[in-house]
Write an enzyme that holds these catalytic residues in place. Sequence first.
Site, PDB file in Angstrom:
ATOM      1  N   VAL A 198      16.516  16.562 -39.796  1.00 59.37           N
ATOM      2  CA  VAL A 198      17.015  16.224 -41.132  1.00 59.37           C
ATOM      3  C   VAL A 198      18.195  15.272 -40.996  1.00 59.37           C
ATOM      4  CG1 VAL A 198      17.735  17.120 -43.367  1.00 59.37           C
ATOM      5  CG2 VAL A 198      16.446  18.592 -41.819  1.00 59.37           C
ATOM      6  N   LEU A 202      19.768  19.264 -37.433  1.00 58.14           N
ATOM      7  CA  LEU A 202      20.491  18.799 -38.618  1.00 58.14           C
ATOM      8  C   LEU A 202      21.566  17.799 -38.234  1.00 58.14           C
ATOM      9  CD1 LEU A 202      21.073  22.268 -40.347  1.00 58.14           C
ATOM     10  CD2 LEU A 202      19.403  20.551 -41.039  1.00 58.14           C
ATOM     11  N   ASP A 203      21.546  16.653 -38.883  1.00 58.48           N
ATOM     12  CA  ASP A 203      22.682  15.739 -38.802  1.00 58.48           C
ATOM     13  C   ASP A 203      23.837  16.391 -39.571  1.00 58.48           C
ATOM     14  OD1 ASP A 203      24.165  13.286 -38.513  1.00 58.48           O
ATOM     15  OD2 ASP A 203      23.682  12.872 -40.601  1.00 58.48           O
ATOM     16  N   LYS A 204      25.079  15.993 -39.284  1.00 58.98           N
ATOM     17  CA  LYS A 204      26.215  16.610 -39.971  1.00 58.98           C
ATOM     18  C   LYS A 204      26.570  15.868 -41.255  1.00 58.98           C
ATOM     19  CE  LYS A 204      30.583  16.068 -38.716  1.00 58.98           C
ATOM     20  NZ  LYS A 204      31.336  15.719 -39.950  1.00 58.98           N
ATOM     21  N   THR A 205      27.025  14.631 -41.114  1.00 59.29           N
ATOM     22  CA  THR A 205      27.533  13.895 -42.275  1.00 59.29           C
ATOM     23  C   THR A 205      26.411  13.535 -43.247  1.00 59.29           C
ATOM     24  OG1 THR A 205      29.278  12.947 -40.904  1.00 59.29           O
ATOM     25  CG2 THR A 205      28.830  11.879 -43.018  1.00 59.29           C
TER      26      THR A 205
END
Length: 933
Positions: A791, A573-576
């Site tokens: 993602v 997972l990407d954060k922003t």
Amino acid sequence: NANGSNGHDDASLSSLLPNNTNPSTPFLCLPITEPPMSCRTRLRVQGICCSSEVPVVRSILKPLPGVRKVGINIATKVVFIDHDPGIISATLLAGALNDQKFSAEILTDGGLELRNSSSGSFSDNTSSPTSPFLDNILDLPRSRFVESTFFIPGMINYNKDKIESCPIGKLVRQNFFKNHLRAFHLHAPSRTLKVEHDPELLNAEKIMDVLVRGLKDGDWGNIELAHDGAVEGLQLPVLSGENQQEGEGLSLESEGKGCRGLKINIIFSGIFWVLSLLSFVGGSWSHLKYAGIGAVLFGMPPVVMKAWMTVRRMQFDANCMMVTAAFGALALGEFDEAASVSFLFAVSEWLEARATGKARRALGEIISLRPEYANVVDPKTGGIVIVPAANIPVGSVVSVRTGDKVPADGVVVEGTSSVDESSLTGEARPVEKGAGDDVSGGSINVGSRQLVVKTTSTVGDSTLSRLIQLVEEAQANTSETEKLVDAFARKYTPIVLTMALFICTVPWYFGKETGRYWMLNGLIIVVIACPCALTISTPVTYSAGLAAAAQRGIIIKGGSKLEALGNVKTVLLDKTGTITTGRFSLSHLDLVGNLKSRKELLELLAIMEAPSSHPLSACLVSAAKEEGVAIPADVSLTDHTILQGEGVTANVDGKKVYVGNERLFKRLDMYNISPDHMEAAKKWSEEGATVGYIGIEGLGIIGMFCVKDTIRDEAYDVISSLHQSGIEVIMLTGDSEGAAQAVGREIGLAKTSIHSQLLPEDKLHYVSGLKGSSANKHPSLSGKKKLILMVGDGVNDAPALSVADVGVAMGEGASLAMEMSDVTLMDSNLSKLLFSMKLGAKVITTVKENIAFSILVNLIAIVLTFMGKMTLLWAIVSDVGVMLLVTLNGMKLLSNRTIDAIEGKGIKKPASKRKNGQRYDMSPTVDHALEIA
């Protein structure tokens, strides 16, 4: 434009040409005088039975001049063709298939849509259409029909699944002739009924009277005539050459068409078949066996014609097998057996169409969301003129009343109302829209007030059109399992047919009775060898799964990716913008030194960030505006460059300015802040904020700031559910370690599962390395595959998304990320990720069931044949029955019961983490009481 960019220069045709775009994208844009042009035509091809016809259809269409791409959906029998309408028309395409007896009909004529959309010119993407062109579309020929709108409060009780049973439809059909009322449209969320009627033959008051009298029983509320088309002059344009869109189902013109009724020859074949079965009574009834000849004469001719065309192509398909079995049985005097084969095979196509109807309707609902009409505001008179939606250019001002569809993507210029965007996002809660807000084509005004919208795209270039294109192409893509099953069928069928040929011929050398007995068994084997049930079992399941996902705002690019979702073992997972909403707010802005005032610092930040599309940039520009700081008009900004994973740089009035993170300034050897500022930055980072700096070459850092993002409400529960399912979850971010760890703690990730300060290439290498370490060659259905899912939402994530086994893009993110991804979550709800993975697992299970059942029944039938316990009747019953059962088993993916099980409805969930008194909710936010296509 067609490739999904933000805009194009009319002076440059390169952005409009197909070689710069995806060849599967409909080419609906400005008129051009130079070839090539491209459009998409859709055909319904009744002659497609199973995957064996796919290469034949391709071989007919692909060599035709002007044809660029052919996509085939076996389950729904729909073929889409991307072609140059200047070289070959939709009529010729359908004719090529009809020459081979494939029974093709035009659903949508791409050439006609292209002509409609390009019959004028205008100056650019945001300006209004030129006056001559506007005059042209406003002066289009008018039909004799007008559109009237009725407000019926009680319609709110009918959701998408119940709308077909709404008594309003039956009431209208029973009371009016189709030449008086040509079509009507029900929309439950807005509680409106729109009627296209001839006011000279049927006025709105008469329709109102029928509705009031017919709906007096029940809680329908106060029925009102909202708009009288005759009084308001809402005359509909002539839509010459157009067919009813698939899935419409509410047009009186289409009533009784399709698969609603059996053809007369099949009915007679069935009657003679039943009569032939009465011969088993014996005695004088035995002569009824000759009625079987009648069943063959009525049921077989269409099958014989198809078989002959197949043989001419040097092939042998299911039609050939059934003709062989039927006429072989006649030759042996087994008239009742011949009748069984003739009728049951003839009726199987109708039964299959009924079984797959739900998938067709589900896809049809998506396709039929494209608006037919647009209410263009005449700038001269201020009145409304209804024109074909395909004709309106960019910059048109249109009126969107209650119950109207927004014709194309645009911006609200007047009015405030609620808009239903469930067609795009799967989120059924209406969204409030006002002046300045963006609206998407296909969304529907469900509020009580009118919206005035200025279009920013054509209908063919809207978000909805791109969604429809993705869904169509996904349905036509072939998965690894489908290819495997087709390959098995291609080997299995010849082997069984060779066995049947041997059984039908060799035993005759041992005597007439022996030959007769084994020839009948050989004909039974011919019927059993039909691969239809096996080959239809996989595409129909994928079709249903992809349609179920699309209805909920999840676009999956094909059955192979749906399969892959069920085999994911690691989620990155990407954060922003993925774990967080991507909507930043400025928390702190501190001066470093005394070189600039706060106002000057905000001015410089706004100048630097205005050209960037990153959410953080928008936050800084917005913060400057909120403090009354505007970008000076006399400032010189040159060489503006985005530094991937670090920030931006540019020359401002000849000085080199940098805005970015700690990594950037350390690389430039400009990280010269005091210990107190370092401590403040560390504290901000530990609180989960993103820390940034602004500096000038030669002067060093002159300011520092921090922005905060909000974690998505559903993030904690989704990640917890993934952990409980044994799936590893890892966060990859370019943010600082402190900010990453703070967010990780909020969502339940271990420190070892958080990787921070990553550049785009670092993410790419990480995904590649992880994918390499888990590489395997297990079949998709084995359950042993361990795939990697990534993602993300931004341009920085696009390389990693393209390398992962499954790339998932958030719908609110960058268009490049969506183009590079395999799955798009249109409303950016992480709960949809969980749903899609569970759906993928359910699809794999269903495909396994279908394949196993098909093979098992065939093996049992073969064994019973050699035991002398099988007849042609039971052979064809098993063949047709298995085909129907595997079809219905695949269709269950569209049922509410299956969807509720996947979503976990009715299952008590454990208490989950709270934040600010709010519970993170892991279930998709879909209100089924309001959801309707």
